[in-house]
Design an enzyme around this catalytic site. Sequence first.
Site, short mmCIF file in Angstrom:
data_model
loop_
_atom_site.label_atom_id
_atom_site.label_comp_id
_atom_site.label_asym_id
_atom_site.label_seq_id
_atom_site.Cartn_x
_atom_site.Cartn_y
_atom_site.Cartn_z
CB SER A 1 -2.93 -38.12 45.10
OG SER A 1 -4.00 -37.40 45.68
N GLY B 1 -7.77 -40.51 39.04
CA GLY B 1 -8.82 -39.49 38.97
C GLY B 1 -8.32 -38.27 38.21
N GLY B 2 -7.97 -37.23 38.94
CA GLY B 2 -7.59 -35.95 38.34
C GLY B 2 -6.59 -36.05 37.19
CD GLU C 1 -14.96 -39.03 44.44
OE1 GLU C 1 -15.43 -39.23 43.30
OE2 GLU C 1 -13.77 -38.69 44.62
CD GLU D 1 -9.96 -45.11 43.97
OE1 GLU D 1 -9.33 -44.82 42.95
OE2 GLU D 1 -11.06 -44.61 44.25
CD1 TRP E 1 -11.91 -39.99 32.58
CD2 TRP E 1 -13.38 -39.11 31.12
NE1 TRP E 1 -11.44 -40.23 31.31
CE2 TRP E 1 -12.32 -39.70 30.40
CE3 TRP E 1 -14.42 -38.51 30.41
CZ2 TRP E 1 -12.27 -39.69 29.01
CZ3 TRP E 1 -14.37 -38.50 29.03
CH2 TRP E 1 -13.30 -39.08 28.33
CG HIS F 1 -15.09 -43.80 43.73
ND1 HIS F 1 -15.06 -42.68 44.52
CD2 HIS F 1 -13.93 -43.82 43.03
CE1 HIS F 1 -13.92 -42.04 44.30
NE2 HIS F 1 -13.22 -42.71 43.40
P1 13P Z 1 -7.41 -38.73 42.33
O1 13P Z 1 -6.43 -39.43 41.42
O2 13P Z 1 -7.91 -37.43 41.76
O3 13P Z 1 -6.89 -38.62 43.72
O4 13P Z 1 -8.71 -39.68 42.41
C1 13P Z 1 -8.55 -41.02 42.64
C2 13P Z 1 -9.87 -41.68 42.44
O5 13P Z 1 -10.79 -41.45 43.19
C3 13P Z 1 -10.02 -42.58 41.29
O6 13P Z 1 -11.21 -43.28 41.36
#
Ligand code: 13P
Length: 249
Positions: free
Chosen positions: A212, A233-234, A96, A166, A10, A94
């Site tokens: 994605s 993610g999204g 990020e 990822e 999330w 991750h």
């Molecule tokens: P999205 O599915 O929004 O591209 O994000 C992937 C993600 O970073 C899951 O950890």
Amino acid sequence: MRKQIVAGNWKMNKDYFSSEIFVSKLINLYKKTDTEVIIAPPFTSLRLSLNMLKGSSIDVAAQNMHFLESGPFTGEISASMLKSIGVDTVILGHSERRTYFNETDSLLAKKVDTALAQGIRIIFCFGEELIDRKSGNQNLVVKNQLKNALFHLPKIAWDKIILAYEPVWAIGTGETATPEQAQEMHAHVREILSNNYSSDLADRVSVLYGGSVKSDNAKEIFSKPDVDGGLIGGAALDAEHFISIINAI
Ligand code: 13P
């Protein structure tokens, strides 16, 4: 037989109340299959989610933890704090966290050790940036990320590791790796595992794809032989969407 897993990350989304609405929708829509389902809400919704999902087979993961047990680290959460509320899985590495919070491979190696010492299972994320892919270095980058953070582990520790490839250029961009690109990297990862450990170990570690993934592309990506599910993610923020991705396996 490797476990098929769909996990929803999330990130920094959903307050306590919208988490409650999401989890009750998920409970209503979810039909148990052989695919393992995990949600990773923010810290503030972990306990709520665990309580609501008691008795369900859906697992709850944290999105991060510190590598030390306790101390003067304002704003941080330790592995034993997670365990004390019943969290048994954590996402580490991750992109990020690597990009915005300067998490390095050597820091991640410490977090990995701490999580495992506490018996916490790890969803370990890795993946190349666009520049690496454009220069054809993606395999080397990924190999180094895995080697530096994970290859000090004994074989037995891998029972508690889920890998998640990822590619950074595919996260939140709407640009997905093609199923062939995902398959190629996942096969590469299995080859590295096989060379460093054994083919038997390489065969049993689940390798998820993230970047994605949506309900309309999940089936094709998940159908690849070395892709064992996804880290979403999204599209994991909407219960119906998330369920349709789970059902795509
Ligand atoms: P999205 O599915 O929004 O591209 O994000 C992937 C993600 O970073 C899951 O950890």
